[in-house]
Design a protein around this motif. Structure first.
Motif, short mmCIF file in Angstrom:
data_model
loop_
_atom_site.label_atom_id
_atom_site.label_comp_id
_atom_site.label_asym_id
_atom_site.label_seq_id
_atom_site.Cartn_x
_atom_site.Cartn_y
_atom_site.Cartn_z
N UNK A 129 52.39 15.52 129.35
CA UNK A 129 52.06 15.60 130.77
C UNK A 129 52.65 16.85 131.42
N UNK A 130 53.80 17.31 130.92
CA UNK A 130 54.45 18.43 131.61
C UNK A 130 54.85 19.59 130.71
N UNK A 131 55.13 19.36 129.45
CA UNK A 131 55.65 20.42 128.59
C UNK A 131 54.74 21.65 128.51
N UNK A 132 53.44 21.49 128.27
CA UNK A 132 52.59 22.69 128.23
C UNK A 132 52.65 23.50 129.53
N UNK A 133 52.63 22.83 130.67
CA UNK A 133 52.68 23.54 131.95
C UNK A 133 54.00 24.27 132.13
N UNK A 134 55.10 23.62 131.75
CA UNK A 134 56.41 24.25 131.88
C UNK A 134 56.53 25.47 130.98
N UNK A 135 55.97 25.39 129.78
CA UNK A 135 55.99 26.55 128.89
C UNK A 135 55.10 27.68 129.42
N UNK A 136 53.96 27.32 129.98
CA UNK A 136 53.07 28.34 130.55
C UNK A 136 53.71 29.04 131.74
N UNK A 137 54.53 28.32 132.51
CA UNK A 137 55.27 28.95 133.60
C UNK A 137 56.22 30.02 133.07
N UNK A 138 56.65 29.85 131.82
CA UNK A 138 57.55 30.81 131.19
C UNK A 138 56.76 31.85 130.38
N UNK A 139 55.46 31.92 130.65
CA UNK A 139 54.55 32.90 130.07
C UNK A 139 54.24 32.68 128.59
N UNK A 140 54.35 31.42 128.15
CA UNK A 140 53.91 31.07 126.81
C UNK A 140 52.46 30.62 126.89
N UNK A 141 51.66 30.99 125.91
CA UNK A 141 50.30 30.48 125.79
C UNK A 141 50.38 29.19 125.00
#
Length: 56
Positions: A27-39
């Motif tokens: 629910x949140x991990x992909x979004x949190x990683x994308x905020x850190x500029x991870x694809x």
């Protein structure tokens, strides 16, 4: 979790990482990683919810 993935990856200069986690983190991990500029790319299990908890 995202903080540690980002920190460790940056310290080791990883360009690509694979993270295996439970459904609750999706629910949140992909979004949190994308905020850190991870694809990110999410590959969910094809098993039913019953099959996932049956192993308990």
């Amino acid at each position: 979790m995202a903080e540690e993935i980002d920190r460790i990856s940056n310290e080791n200069r990883y360009e690509t990482v694979v993270v295996s986690c439970g459904d609750a983190h999706l629910d949140s991990l992909p979004d949190l990683l994308e905020e850190k500029e991870w694809e990110t790319e999410v590959n969910e299990s094809d098993h039913s919810w019953a099959a996932k908890i049956w192993r308990w």
